[in-house]
Scaffold this active site. Sequence first.
Site, PDB file in Angstrom:
ATOM      1  N   GLY A   8       0.835  -1.206   0.000  1.00  0.00           N
ATOM      2  CA  GLY A   8       0.000   0.000   0.000  1.00  0.00           C
ATOM      3  C   GLY A   8       0.863   1.247   0.000  1.00  0.00           C
ATOM      4  O   GLY A   8       1.812   1.340   0.766  1.00  0.00           O
TER       5      GLY A   8
ATOM      6  N   ARG B 200       1.240  -5.292  -5.136  1.00  0.00           N
ATOM      7  CA  ARG B 200       1.422  -6.417  -4.216  1.00  0.00           C
ATOM      8  C   ARG B 200       1.615  -7.628  -5.129  1.00  0.00           C
ATOM      9  O   ARG B 200       0.650  -8.145  -5.682  1.00  0.00           O
ATOM     10  CB  ARG B 200       0.193  -6.599  -3.323  1.00  0.00           C
TER      11      ARG B 200
ATOM     12  N   ASP C 135       5.173  -4.538   6.162  1.00  0.00           N
ATOM     13  CA  ASP C 135       5.695  -5.857   6.552  1.00  0.00           C
ATOM     14  C   ASP C 135       5.719  -6.860   5.399  1.00  0.00           C
ATOM     15  O   ASP C 135       6.628  -7.691   5.319  1.00  0.00           O
ATOM     16  CB  ASP C 135       4.973  -6.417   7.791  1.00  0.00           C
TER      17      ASP C 135
ATOM     18  N   THR D 198       4.150   2.967   5.357  1.00  0.00           N
ATOM     19  CA  THR D 198       2.748   2.526   5.455  1.00  0.00           C
ATOM     20  C   THR D 198       2.040   3.501   6.369  1.00  0.00           C
ATOM     21  O   THR D 198       2.632   3.961   7.362  1.00  0.00           O
ATOM     22  CB  THR D 198       2.617   1.089   6.022  1.00  0.00           C
TER      23      THR D 198
ATOM     24  N   ASP E 103      -0.230   2.740   8.340  1.00  0.00           N
ATOM     25  CA  ASP E 103      -0.733   2.029   9.531  1.00  0.00           C
ATOM     26  C   ASP E 103       0.151   2.165  10.772  1.00  0.00           C
ATOM     27  O   ASP E 103      -0.309   1.918  11.884  1.00  0.00           O
ATOM     28  CB  ASP E 103      -0.890   0.531   9.233  1.00  0.00           C
TER      29      ASP E 103
ATOM     30  N   ASP F 163       2.393   0.176  11.768  1.00  0.00           N
ATOM     31  CA  ASP F 163       2.365  -1.114  12.477  1.00  0.00           C
ATOM     32  C   ASP F 163       3.673  -1.887  12.343  1.00  0.00           C
ATOM     33  O   ASP F 163       3.680  -3.111  12.296  1.00  0.00           O
ATOM     34  CB  ASP F 163       1.199  -1.971  11.931  1.00  0.00           C
TER      35      ASP F 163
ATOM     36  N   ARG G 102      -5.304  -1.923   8.988  1.00  0.00           N
ATOM     37  CA  ARG G 102      -5.776  -3.307   8.829  1.00  0.00           C
ATOM     38  C   ARG G 102      -5.773  -4.088  10.139  1.00  0.00           C
ATOM     39  O   ARG G 102      -6.775  -4.657  10.537  1.00  0.00           O
ATOM     40  CB  ARG G 102      -4.899  -4.003   7.786  1.00  0.00           C
TER      41      ARG G 102
HETATM   42  O1  F6P Z   1      -1.618  -1.220   4.914  1.00  0.00           O
HETATM   43  C1  F6P Z   1      -2.122  -0.010   4.514  1.00  0.00           C
HETATM   44  C2  F6P Z   1      -3.591  -0.112   4.196  1.00  0.00           C
HETATM   45  O2  F6P Z   1      -4.019   1.151   3.779  1.00  0.00           O
HETATM   46  C3  F6P Z   1      -4.463  -0.642   5.345  1.00  0.00           C
HETATM   47  O3  F6P Z   1      -4.758   0.341   6.288  1.00  0.00           O
HETATM   48  C4  F6P Z   1      -5.661  -1.136   4.570  1.00  0.00           C
HETATM   49  O4  F6P Z   1      -6.317  -2.150   5.284  1.00  0.00           O
HETATM   50  C5  F6P Z   1      -5.053  -1.689   3.319  1.00  0.00           C
HETATM   51  O5  F6P Z   1      -3.819  -1.023   3.137  1.00  0.00           O
HETATM   52  C6  F6P Z   1      -5.907  -1.520   2.092  1.00  0.00           C
HETATM   53  O6  F6P Z   1      -5.263  -2.140   1.020  1.00  0.00           O
HETATM   54  P1  F6P Z   1      -5.719  -1.972  -0.501  1.00  0.00           P
HETATM   55  O7  F6P Z   1      -5.373  -0.582  -0.947  1.00  0.00           O
HETATM   56  O8  F6P Z   1      -4.933  -3.000  -1.216  1.00  0.00           O
HETATM   57  O9  F6P Z   1      -7.185  -2.202  -0.527  1.00  0.00           O
END
Ligand code: F6P
Length: 328
Positions: free
Chosen positions: A15, A76, A107, A130, A132, A134, A176
């Site tokens: 992300g 990804r 991660d 990120t 998050d 985290d 997440r």
């Molecule tokens: O890890 C970053 C994040 O924005 C999370 O907060 C969220 O759950 C996820 O990515 C969303 O991913 P995507 O953009 O692939 O839907």
Amino acid sequence: MSKAIKKIGVLTSGGDSPGMNAAIRSVVRTCAYHNIECVGIYRGYQGMIEGDFKEMGPRSVKNIVHLGGTILKSARSKDFMTAEGRKIAHEHLKNAGIDALVVIGGDGTFTGAEIFNNEFNYPVMGIPGTIDNDIFGTSHTLGYDTALNTVVECIDKIRDTANSHNRLFFVEVMGRDAGHIALNAGIGAGAEEILIPEEDLGLDRLLESLEKSKASGKLSSIVVVSEGDKIGKNVFELKEYVEENLPEYDVRVSVLGHMQRGGSPSCFDRVLASRLGVKAVESLLEGKSNYMVGLLQDKVALTPLEQAIKGSSKIDEELLRVSDIMTT
Ligand code: F6P
């Protein structure tokens, strides 16, 4: 400094987050400063498998320090999860003469880098990017501060309309598996209640808290809910649940979604990105590998990638207490 590394590749993966461009800029310019070459790898590990590379010099990263997103794009990559995919990626790196990698991401990105390092003894360095926050081994990940400011700005606006109509709003924020955004933005925006995955408030206590808040004279309320929250109901189900059990509440829902991932990075994220980029490149040149560069007690520090991936970035108990006191 070691002379072994002559060319460094840089990629963004997973992300995206505000500040990734500032980090790319820092990596490219630090390479130029040390007279080594730098190659941008597009679409993360997928671009590595496809050999999607571009030579970058200090002027290729002009006017990007303030831009959200990532000029190198992100992905990804499922192919990189296979040994075959990683072998092809390694071949491409060798053919392009790239001696080491700086990977910017979360991660998942670090897990890929660590496996790659183990399989090919290939020098890697991670920069945590990120929203998050985290990741273990850094107090702040790139984009987290910007995302907090975005969320606070949104909630301030929601509060205006919540006040005008005496309403309760459930505001869902990203994260997440982690409640850092919810907890910090919730405190910053003066939320009445904050639901995070690390602490299950439970439905009964939520109702109790809302009843108490009504009784204390509050006319409108904001409840910030982290998307990974474990209360067992999503924000729309929570709205129904509260309306059924506390009919005096007029409830609305706002899911902030991907707007939290965009926008111009805050000054904090730009400075952090610049510092981490310098440290990542210079650590590789010193012969270090398989680390993440992060911020610990405002000093740039290295943490082994394995620990960064496996360790958990704990929620600050003091913040939980502050949040409780603020909702009195
Ligand atoms: O890890 C970053 C994040 O924005 C999370 O907060 C969220 O759950 C996820 O990515 C969303 O991913 P995507 O953009 O692939 O839907």
